[in-house]
Scaffold this active site. Structure first.
Site, PDB file in Angstrom:
ATOM      1  N   GLY A  96       1.592   0.243  -0.677  1.00 46.97           N
ATOM      2  CA  GLY A  96       1.059   0.837   0.555  1.00 46.97           C
ATOM      3  C   GLY A  96       0.385   2.145   0.221  1.00 46.97           C
ATOM      4  O   GLY A  96      -0.191   2.308  -0.863  1.00 46.97           O
ATOM      5  N   ASN A  97       0.482   3.100   1.127  1.00 48.29           N
ATOM      6  CA  ASN A  97      -0.187   4.387   0.953  1.00 48.29           C
ATOM      7  C   ASN A  97       0.244   5.064  -0.359  1.00 48.29           C
ATOM      8  O   ASN A  97      -0.575   5.343  -1.233  1.00 48.29           O
ATOM      9  CB  ASN A  97       0.150   5.249   2.181  1.00 48.29           C
ATOM     10  N   ALA A  98       1.553   5.265  -0.508  1.00 43.56           N
ATOM     11  CA  ALA A  98       2.052   5.968  -1.697  1.00 43.56           C
ATOM     12  C   ALA A  98       1.781   5.146  -2.960  1.00 43.56           C
ATOM     13  O   ALA A  98       1.317   5.678  -3.975  1.00 43.56           O
ATOM     14  CB  ALA A  98       3.548   6.248  -1.536  1.00 43.56           C
ATOM     15  N   GLY A  99       2.064   3.843  -2.914  1.00 43.36           N
ATOM     16  CA  GLY A  99       1.914   2.997  -4.092  1.00 43.36           C
ATOM     17  C   GLY A  99       0.473   2.871  -4.565  1.00 43.36           C
ATOM     18  O   GLY A  99       0.200   2.847  -5.768  1.00 43.36           O
ATOM     19  N   LYS A 121      13.512  14.598  11.031  1.00 42.10           N
ATOM     20  CA  LYS A 121      12.830  13.310  11.008  1.00 42.10           C
ATOM     21  C   LYS A 121      12.818  12.756  12.412  1.00 42.10           C
ATOM     22  O   LYS A 121      13.716  13.036  13.221  1.00 42.10           O
ATOM     23  CB  LYS A 121      13.556  12.336  10.074  1.00 42.10           C
ATOM     24  N   GLY A 138       5.846  -1.912  -3.830  1.00 37.72           N
ATOM     25  CA  GLY A 138       5.357  -1.326  -2.570  1.00 37.72           C
ATOM     26  C   GLY A 138       3.940  -0.810  -2.767  1.00 37.72           C
ATOM     27  O   GLY A 138       3.748   0.288  -3.283  1.00 37.72           O
TER      28      GLY A 138
HETATM   29  P1  NAD Z   1       3.366   2.011   3.653  1.00 39.67           P
HETATM   30  O1  NAD Z   1       3.842   1.286   4.858  1.00 39.67           O
HETATM   31  O2  NAD Z   1       1.934   2.398   3.561  1.00 39.67           O
HETATM   32  O3  NAD Z   1       3.674   1.113   2.349  1.00 39.67           O
HETATM   33  C1  NAD Z   1       4.867   0.455   2.120  1.00 39.67           C
HETATM   34  C2  NAD Z   1       4.528  -0.786   1.300  1.00 39.67           C
HETATM   35  O4  NAD Z   1       5.726  -1.399   0.851  1.00 39.67           O
HETATM   36  C3  NAD Z   1       3.766  -1.854   2.078  1.00 39.67           C
HETATM   37  O5  NAD Z   1       2.670  -2.304   1.286  1.00 39.67           O
HETATM   38  C4  NAD Z   1       4.787  -2.986   2.235  1.00 39.67           C
HETATM   39  O6  NAD Z   1       4.155  -4.262   2.264  1.00 39.67           O
HETATM   40  C5  NAD Z   1       5.608  -2.798   0.987  1.00 39.67           C
HETATM   41  N1  NAD Z   1       6.959  -3.369   1.018  1.00 39.67           N
HETATM   42  C6  NAD Z   1       7.873  -3.354   2.017  1.00 39.67           C
HETATM   43  N2  NAD Z   1       9.001  -3.981   1.626  1.00 39.67           N
HETATM   44  C7  NAD Z   1       8.786  -4.404   0.363  1.00 39.67           C
HETATM   45  C8  NAD Z   1       9.558  -5.105  -0.597  1.00 39.67           C
HETATM   46  N3  NAD Z   1      10.809  -5.496  -0.328  1.00 39.67           N
HETATM   47  N4  NAD Z   1       9.028  -5.339  -1.818  1.00 39.67           N
HETATM   48  C9  NAD Z   1       7.784  -4.929  -2.116  1.00 39.67           C
HETATM   49  N5  NAD Z   1       6.992  -4.271  -1.255  1.00 39.67           N
HETATM   50  C10 NAD Z   1       7.494  -4.023  -0.036  1.00 39.67           C
HETATM   51  O7  NAD Z   1       4.315   3.260   3.469  1.00 39.67           O
HETATM   52  P2  NAD Z   1       4.109   4.534   2.537  1.00 39.67           P
HETATM   53  O8  NAD Z   1       3.558   5.646   3.349  1.00 39.67           O
HETATM   54  O9  NAD Z   1       3.415   4.142   1.288  1.00 39.67           O
HETATM   55  O10 NAD Z   1       5.629   4.899   2.243  1.00 39.67           O
HETATM   56  C11 NAD Z   1       6.395   4.156   1.292  1.00 39.67           C
HETATM   57  C12 NAD Z   1       7.689   4.890   1.041  1.00 39.67           C
HETATM   58  O11 NAD Z   1       7.390   6.200   0.562  1.00 39.67           O
HETATM   59  C13 NAD Z   1       8.584   5.106   2.270  1.00 39.67           C
HETATM   60  O12 NAD Z   1       9.933   5.086   1.865  1.00 39.67           O
HETATM   61  C14 NAD Z   1       8.213   6.494   2.727  1.00 39.67           C
HETATM   62  O13 NAD Z   1       9.238   7.083   3.480  1.00 39.67           O
HETATM   63  C15 NAD Z   1       8.018   7.162   1.387  1.00 39.67           C
HETATM   64  N6  NAD Z   1       7.207   8.363   1.462  1.00 39.67           N
HETATM   65  C16 NAD Z   1       5.892   8.280   1.772  1.00 39.67           C
HETATM   66  C17 NAD Z   1       5.164   9.455   1.864  1.00 39.67           C
HETATM   67  C18 NAD Z   1       3.687   9.401   2.157  1.00 39.67           C
HETATM   68  O14 NAD Z   1       3.049  10.474   2.124  1.00 39.67           O
HETATM   69  N7  NAD Z   1       3.098   8.244   2.406  1.00 39.67           N
HETATM   70  C19 NAD Z   1       5.763  10.697   1.658  1.00 39.67           C
HETATM   71  C20 NAD Z   1       7.121  10.751   1.312  1.00 39.67           C
HETATM   72  C21 NAD Z   1       7.833   9.558   1.227  1.00 39.67           C
END
Ligand code: NAD
Length: 417
Positions: free
Chosen positions: A221-224, A106, A219
């Site tokens: 974001g991308n994953a959600g 990482k 959350g």
């Molecule tokens: P992202 O930044 O696109 O989304 C994160 C979201 O979480 C944002 O909308 C943010 O506003 C929200 N957030 C932050 N704190 C919060 C809280 N306390 N309550 C509610 N919402 C909150 O990131 P992502 O890429 O979606 O990644 C999210 C998680 O998934 C991370 O832990 C990341 O390591 C993990 N992950 C992502 C991927 C991927 O492909 N995107 C792959 C493996 C793991």
């Protein structure tokens, strides 16, 4: 009072539990408790105002016994070495759980990308690769996007790496690239798709019908966001609550994921979505839903709120969202949780597919990428589920046991221990 957890100490505790259960000998236990290699660098970057700012950055290569290290690069203001170590350890266990021939790593840069211009981000990305590039490479360590890093950032990093390493094309040195530069179809939604695949398998195993099942997503974001779309599309679920840093919203009747995403894109937040009631981030986690996606950041579920979690099934798309104390509480409450190293492994699996395509220069259709992902995730789920049942442990311990056993076997075969 909020519980603060040192993530690396947490990752080591999770590892210790698996190692003890497996009866690993002391030397192997000690070797796998620590990263093999760590690099810390200082990056001077020219800013738009003509001044130079100094950024601190890291790359941790946790273990490469099973293959080249693999792991994302995060741009985050609260980054620190212990967080990166924990995430690198989890990458090692994740690649082993889904049985792809990669190790774990990482990287991170302490910065606030929201306060930087596009040009500043490009200069920072290139500076990172100039300093860290000597320990990267398709057969050594392959980065990818992560929190606040994007396909465009991967493109700049690839270009900088190629220019500083002889100028030849080396697309396999980084994944999550834009499609025209050797990215893979299916990569963008692979994390959430992988989560939905294991969720489908878990629901079947537990006798839960996902058609119309209520879903809350912490959350957005991308994953959600992809989880919302795919839970509806693939599993017929009904998304009733979502949250981001602006707060949460709930509508028991369900909300259309496409409209939620549109609203978030237009306004920058989920709050204010029409026909929904506000709900606090804390209360969203405690809704009595069928399925909870935990998709924000670390430490969302701790010993403090674990007793109040009421979902039937929890799917950890985020890394490290639940502490070991909370694991025990949630498990004893009968809530089935799919741990991060399995639930979000679709992303790294798709990255591996991208490396395979880069090596062969033959690119797959999205259908093929999705089918291969389904096969890998389904197999991994059942291996972990069978182990959990046989050993009478929760799914995180079972996943770690499988992963640690595989990594230890590779270490032994190499003659390191
Ligand atoms: P992202 O930044 O696109 O989304 C994160 C979201 O979480 C944002 O909308 C943010 O506003 C929200 N957030 C932050 N704190 C919060 C809280 N306390 N309550 C509610 N919402 C909150 O990131 P992502 O890429 O979606 O990644 C999210 C998680 O998934 C991370 O832990 C990341 O390591 C993990 N992950 C992502 C991927 C991927 O492909 N995107 C792959 C493996 C793991």
């Amino acid at each position: 009072m909020a519980v603060t957890v040192n993530l690396f100490a947490m990752a080591q505790r999770q590892f210790d539990a698996a190692a003890e259960r497996l009866g690993l000998d002391e030397t192997m236990h000690e070797l796998l408790r620590w990263p093999l290699r760590e690099m810390q660098v200082t990056l001077p970057v020219r800013m738009d105002d003509g001044g130079t700012r100094i950024f601190r950055a890291f790359r941790v290569q946790y273990n490469d016994a099973r293959g080249p290290c693999k792991g994302g690069i995060r741009f985050h203001p609260q980054e620190n070495l212990d967080t990166i170590r924990a995430l690198a350890a989890w990458m090692t266990w994740k690649t082993a759980v889904v049985d792809i021939p990669l190790g774990g790593a990482k990287g991170g840069v302490i910065c606030n990308p929201k306060q930087m211009s596009e040009r500043e981000l490009e200069r920072l990305s290139r500076a990172y690769v100039r300093r860290i590039g000597r320990v990267l490479g398709e057969d050594v360590d392959v980065p990818a996007p992560d929190v606040y890093t994007t396909a465009q950032i991967m493109a700049w990093m690839l270009d900088e790496y190629e220019v500083t390493h002889g100028g030849g094309h080396r697309p396999g040195m980084i994944t999550g690239k834009p499609i025209p530069l050797g990215g893979s179809l299916g990569r963008t939604d692979a994390t959430a798709r992988g989560g939905c695949i294991v969720l489908r398998e878990a629901a079947t195993a537990l006798g839960l019908d996902t058609q119309g099942a209520s879903v809350a997503i912490q959350g957005f974001g991308n994953a959600g966001q992809y989880a919302a779309l795919l839970a509806q599309e693939l599993l017929g679920c009904k998304v009733i609550a979502v949250s981001d840093t602006s707060g949460g919203i709930v509508n028991e009747g369900g909300m259309a994921p496409e409209l939620l995403i549109k609203h978030k894109l237009e306004t920058g937040a989920v709050s204010g979505f029409p026909d929904a009631e506000p709900i606090s981030n804390a209360n969203l986690l405690e809704l009595p839903v069928d399925i909870l996606f935990v998709a924000a950041l670390e430490n969302a579920i701790t010993e403090q709120n674990a007793p109040r979690i009421r979902a039937r099934l929890s799917c950890e798309l985020a890394n490290g969202p639940q502490t070991p104390e909370a694991d025990q509480i949630v498990h004893e409450k009968g809530i089935f949780f799919i741990p991060d190293c399995l639930a979000n492994a679709g992303g790294v699996t798709a990255s591996y597919f991208e490396m395979v395509q880069n090596q062969s220069s033959y690119y797959w259709t999205a259908e093929r990428a999705n089918e291969e992902l389904d096969r890998k995730m389904t197999t991994a789920f059942h291996q972990v589920y069978e182990c959990a049942r046989a050993e009478k442990v929760h799914m995180r311990l079972a996943a770690h046991m499988i992963a640690v056993r595989r990594v230890a076997e590779a270490v032994r075969l190499r003659g390191w221990v």
